[in-house]
Design an enzyme around this catalytic site. Structure first.
Site, PDB file in Angstrom:
ATOM      1  N   GLY A 261      24.372  -0.338  18.868  1.00 57.97           N
ATOM      2  CA  GLY A 261      23.934   1.007  19.231  1.00 57.97           C
ATOM      3  C   GLY A 261      24.326   2.147  18.118  1.00 57.97           C
ATOM      4  N   ASN A 262      24.482   3.225  18.289  1.00 57.70           N
ATOM      5  CA  ASN A 262      24.902   4.249  17.441  1.00 57.70           C
ATOM      6  C   ASN A 262      26.371   4.500  17.516  1.00 57.70           C
ATOM      7  OD1 ASN A 262      25.681   6.671  19.200  1.00 57.70           O
ATOM      8  ND2 ASN A 262      23.761   6.105  19.938  1.00 57.70           N
ATOM      9  N   VAL A 265      28.502   6.448  20.253  1.00 61.52           N
ATOM     10  CA  VAL A 265      28.733   5.634  21.484  1.00 61.52           C
ATOM     11  C   VAL A 265      29.737   4.399  20.958  1.00 61.52           C
ATOM     12  CG1 VAL A 265      27.659   4.275  23.374  1.00 61.52           C
ATOM     13  CG2 VAL A 265      26.748   6.252  22.668  1.00 61.52           C
ATOM     14  N   GLY A 266      29.896   3.971  19.642  1.00 63.28           N
ATOM     15  CA  GLY A 266      30.629   2.827  19.322  1.00 63.28           C
ATOM     16  C   GLY A 266      32.113   3.480  19.621  1.00 63.28           C
ATOM     17  N   GLU A 283      28.017  -3.213  16.547  1.00 59.27           N
ATOM     18  CA  GLU A 283      26.927  -3.507  15.754  1.00 59.27           C
ATOM     19  C   GLU A 283      26.194  -2.206  15.471  1.00 59.27           C
ATOM     20  OE1 GLU A 283      26.103  -6.158  13.757  1.00 59.27           O
ATOM     21  OE2 GLU A 283      27.649  -7.588  14.888  1.00 59.27           O
TER      22      GLU A 283
HETATM   23  P1  NAD Z   1      20.716   3.123  23.329  1.00 58.75           P
HETATM   24  O1  NAD Z   1      20.429   4.638  23.357  1.00 58.75           O
HETATM   25  O2  NAD Z   1      19.853   1.956  23.871  1.00 58.75           O
HETATM   26  O3  NAD Z   1      22.188   2.940  23.502  1.00 58.75           O
HETATM   27  C1  NAD Z   1      23.016   1.568  23.209  1.00 58.75           C
HETATM   28  C2  NAD Z   1      23.565   1.192  24.754  1.00 58.75           C
HETATM   29  O4  NAD Z   1      24.795   2.317  24.772  1.00 58.75           O
HETATM   30  C3  NAD Z   1      22.928   1.487  25.978  1.00 58.75           C
HETATM   31  O5  NAD Z   1      23.054   0.301  26.659  1.00 58.75           O
HETATM   32  C4  NAD Z   1      23.318   2.601  26.593  1.00 58.75           C
HETATM   33  O6  NAD Z   1      23.299   2.761  27.876  1.00 58.75           O
HETATM   34  C5  NAD Z   1      24.835   2.727  26.050  1.00 58.75           C
HETATM   35  N1  NAD Z   1      25.259   4.096  26.038  1.00 58.75           N
HETATM   36  C6  NAD Z   1      24.501   5.122  25.605  1.00 58.75           C
HETATM   37  N2  NAD Z   1      25.194   6.293  25.674  1.00 58.75           N
HETATM   38  C7  NAD Z   1      26.579   5.997  26.202  1.00 58.75           C
HETATM   39  C8  NAD Z   1      27.643   6.556  26.621  1.00 58.75           C
HETATM   40  N3  NAD Z   1      27.866   7.952  26.337  1.00 58.75           N
HETATM   41  N4  NAD Z   1      28.538   5.946  27.020  1.00 58.75           N
HETATM   42  C9  NAD Z   1      28.621   4.499  27.461  1.00 58.75           C
HETATM   43  N5  NAD Z   1      27.448   3.927  26.998  1.00 58.75           N
HETATM   44  C10 NAD Z   1      26.305   4.722  26.489  1.00 58.75           C
HETATM   45  O7  NAD Z   1      20.741   2.647  21.728  1.00 58.75           O
HETATM   46  P2  NAD Z   1      20.893   3.774  20.430  1.00 58.75           P
HETATM   47  O8  NAD Z   1      22.426   4.129  20.266  1.00 58.75           O
HETATM   48  O9  NAD Z   1      19.903   4.762  20.273  1.00 58.75           O
HETATM   49  O10 NAD Z   1      20.636   2.600  19.333  1.00 58.75           O
HETATM   50  C11 NAD Z   1      19.988   2.899  18.163  1.00 58.75           C
HETATM   51  C12 NAD Z   1      21.454   2.599  17.000  1.00 58.75           C
HETATM   52  O11 NAD Z   1      21.789   1.034  17.197  1.00 58.75           O
HETATM   53  C13 NAD Z   1      20.969   3.051  15.708  1.00 58.75           C
HETATM   54  O12 NAD Z   1      21.807   3.732  15.082  1.00 58.75           O
HETATM   55  C14 NAD Z   1      20.664   1.479  15.073  1.00 58.75           C
HETATM   56  O13 NAD Z   1      21.015   1.456  13.473  1.00 58.75           O
HETATM   57  C15 NAD Z   1      21.878   0.900  15.798  1.00 58.75           C
HETATM   58  N6  NAD Z   1      21.399  -0.632  15.846  1.00 58.75           N
HETATM   59  C16 NAD Z   1      22.539  -1.636  15.214  1.00 58.75           C
HETATM   60  C17 NAD Z   1      21.880  -2.829  15.364  1.00 58.75           C
HETATM   61  C18 NAD Z   1      22.795  -3.803  14.588  1.00 58.75           C
HETATM   62  O14 NAD Z   1      22.833  -4.942  14.572  1.00 58.75           O
HETATM   63  N7  NAD Z   1      23.852  -3.312  13.682  1.00 58.75           N
HETATM   64  C19 NAD Z   1      20.889  -3.216  15.790  1.00 58.75           C
HETATM   65  C20 NAD Z   1      20.140  -2.379  16.687  1.00 58.75           C
HETATM   66  C21 NAD Z   1      20.429  -0.969  16.505  1.00 58.75           C
END
Ligand code: NAD
EC number: 1.2.1.3
Length: 582
Positions: A261-262, A265-266, A283
């Site tokens: 994810g982003n 949140v990472g 990731e």
């Molecule tokens: P998303 O909104 O689905 O969030 C990902 C997860 O984080 C979800 O399961 C969600 O429940 C959890 N989450 C969200 N906010 C949170 C918080 N405050 N506290 C705890 N958990 C929380 O996904 P996203 O972040 O919008 O995904 C898009 C990002 O992911 C982009 O930056 C994209 O580049 C990246 N991405 C990376 C890869 C990779 O393999 N490197 C693959 C796909 C997407």
């Protein structure tokens, strides 16, 4: 008084006469005399060997609070983790035949439930049935096939190099499961980003809790309802929900967390993991640049970049985020990309149709996607505000549709260059040659991938040597993701750790060092035993620094010499004991 939330969301006090549940879901027992609390799960499983009768955990039925009672006081997330841990402790995730059976079941799920998967994907991301197979499930099937073929080899002890001092020892690395893995997925490729880590977790003999993204509502539902039909539901539970549920999961103790994810949140994930010293694989994303050299085959380069950018409506972590090229080729690049995006179906010849991706009406074209939701739609559209649109630019909020769009003469400080786009906008940033492109890239966060299009090998090598990123792909886009012999992952702001193929297996295993020494050759050890003399130091120096790297035959010969040296040293030290130095 300690409180937890039960399945129905009711907050309950959970203190009994002598047991309580900790915030992280652990169990503690009170010492009646000292009135202190001690963990009765510090080793969550105790020692379980193959063939042992698993120990029931925790043994609370004899105390005042039964296991069933404790479970009713747990949150849904706590319960899933606790059950997964208990299932892991039975040892059933470890035998290779069980891992392979679960992987085969997962493959069967992907094949038999293709219709449900495709339907959910259509609703979430407007993906076509072929699209979902091409970009997600086919790759998963192939990963499972690879893992099943290689598992025995990967899980076997791995002998390592020996030196003169370890010649007579047995040295190897034994991969062992870590325990319970948490997989948190993102929404853009919801199957790939949750199932690839799950495959790795199963292969490495772990239990895994799968948390799909709540943003892809329909896909999450299919995962929650159908995965347990195929997989061991205690070992591999699916927990759905949003931020609250993810945060409740993050309060539990895991042995590894894989988060996709982003990067904002990472950071939250890493902070939560730190409380339990849990290792993480992150990731993440970022702005992946793409340099197009003016001497390359521009039509082919543009075709590949166009495909990489607009697949899944630009919502791909490794999509080329922006193009860097010299001003002299900017218009040519735009024209070539426009051809790929917008060839009129009615006027094209059969051969020309091969270049056509989305026709002159991408909105009604089945292979052109949609922005996942209105929030992201508004975010992406706002990025176009201070840049000139060269191609596309249309949008429809009611349908979360944004046309494939190219922006020309984009400046470094424009809105679209401030964060990862994650949508169908392609800014072109003019630069004066490769040197300027490299410094542009190096002034920013390390990206997940750098793309370079050139026929000049030296230029490609220069990009590899003078920049840093999760990956470099020359003369194509996205396809490195599908190569399971390459690690997939980011560096710096684009993530940490990697997976795919054997890298997933290793990432989710503990690579345990095993050294078995014989109890003979004691003379050799005198080098390290007191009294520490210059003579002993000399021998140690020889063995550690001077000894030549011998081949296998040489090592066997050296073994014989070593035994003789050991005998000599033993003799010397015995003599030293008989006539000690005053
Ligand atoms: P998303 O909104 O689905 O969030 C990902 C997860 O984080 C979800 O399961 C969600 O429940 C959890 N989450 C969200 N906010 C949170 C918080 N405050 N506290 C705890 N958990 C929380 O996904 P996203 O972040 O919008 O995904 C898009 C990002 O992911 C982009 O930056 C994209 O580049 C990246 N991405 C990376 C890869 C990779 O393999 N490197 C693959 C796909 C997407």
């Amino acid at each position: 008084m300690f409180k937890v939330t039960n399945v129905a969301g009711v907050v309950l006090p959970v203190e009994t006469s002598n047991h309580r549940i900790t915030q992280s879901g652990g169990f503690q027992r009170q010492c009646k005399t000292a009135l202190t609390w001690t963990s009765i799960q510090s080793n969550p499983c105790g020692v379980t060997r193959r063939g042992d009768t698993p120990k029931p955990l925790p043994r609370l039925h004899k105390a005042s609070l039964g296991l069933a009672e404790i479970e009713t006081t747990m949150s849904r997330e706590q319960l899933a983790v606790e059950r997964a841990r208990r299932a892991f402790c039975t040892g059933r995730s470890k035998p290779l035949e069980n891992r392979i059976r679960q992987l085969n079941n997962l493959r069967r799920f992907l094949v038999e439930r293709q219709a449900e998967i495709a339907e959910a994907s259509k609703k979430d991301l407007n993906r076509s049935e072929v699209g979902i197979q091409l970009f997600e499930t086919l790759g998963l099937e192939s990963e499972i096939q690879l893992v099943i073929r290689k598992l025995k080899q990967w899980a076997a002890p791995r002998p390592v190099e020996k030196n003169l001092l370890t010649l007579s020892d047995t040295l190897y690395i034994q991969p062992e499961p870590l325990g319970v893995v948490l997989v948190i997925g993102a929404w853009n490729y919801p199957w790939a980003v949750t199932m690839f880590p799950l495959i790795g977790a199963i292969a490495a003999g772990n239990a895994a809790v799968v948390k799909p993204s709540e943003v892809c509502v329909h896909t999450a539902k299919v995962m929650e309802e159908l995965l347990p039909v195929y997989l061991d539901k205690e070992l591999y539970p699916v927990v759905t929900g949003g931020v609250t549920e993810t945060q409740e999961l993050l309060r539990q103790r895991f042995d590894h967390i894989v988060y996709t994810g982003n990067s904002m949140v990472g950071r939250i994930v890493m902070e939560a993991a730190a409380k339990h010293l849990t290792p993480v694989t992150l990731e993440l994303g970022g702005k992946s640049p793409c340099y197009i050299d003016k001497h390359c085959d521009i039509p082919v380069a543009c075709r590949r970049v166009t495909w990489g950018k607009y697949t899944n409506c630009g919502q791909t972590c490794i999509a080329p985020d922006y193009v860097l090229c010299e001003p002299s080729i900017q218009e040519r690049v735009i024209e070539e990309m426009k051809k790929c995006i917008q060839v009129e179906r009615r006027s094209c010849t059969v051969q020309y149709c091969l270049l056509e991706f989305y026709t002159d009406d991408p909105k009604s074209f089945p292979d052109y996607g949609r922005i996942i939701n209105e929030r992201h739609f508004k975010r992406v559209l706002a990025m176009t505000e201070d840049s000139a649109v060269a191609v596309g630019g249309d949008s429809d909020q009611t349908d979360c549709y944004i046309a494939p769009t190219i922006l020309r003469d984009v400046k470094a400080d424009s809105k679209v260059m401030q964060e990862e786009i994650f949508g169908p906008l392609l800014p072109i940033v003019p630069v004066n040659g490769l040197g300027e492109a490299i410094s542009f890239i190096n002034q920013r966060e390390k990206p997940l991938v750098i793309y370079v299009f050139s026929t000049d090998d030296k230029l490609i090598k220069r990009v590899i040597e003078e920049t840093s990123s999760g990956a470099v792909l020359a003369n194509d886009c996205l396809v490195h993701y599908s190569v399971s012999s390459l690690p997939f992952g980011g560096v710096g702001n684009s993530g940490m750790g990697c997976y795919h193929g054997k890298f997933s297996f290793d990432q989710l295993s503990h690579l345990r060092s095993c050294m078995v020494k014989p109890l003979k050759n004691e003379g050799l050890n005198n080098m390290r035993y007191p009294p520490h003399t210059l003579k002993k130091l000399g021998w140690a120096r020889f063995f550690l620094l001077k000894a030549p790297d011998l081949g296998w035959m040489g090592r066997m010969a050296a073994l014989a010499v070593l035994v003789a040296v050991a005998g000599f040293l033993l003799h010397v030290s015995t003599a030293a004991i008989i006539t000690p130095n005053p």
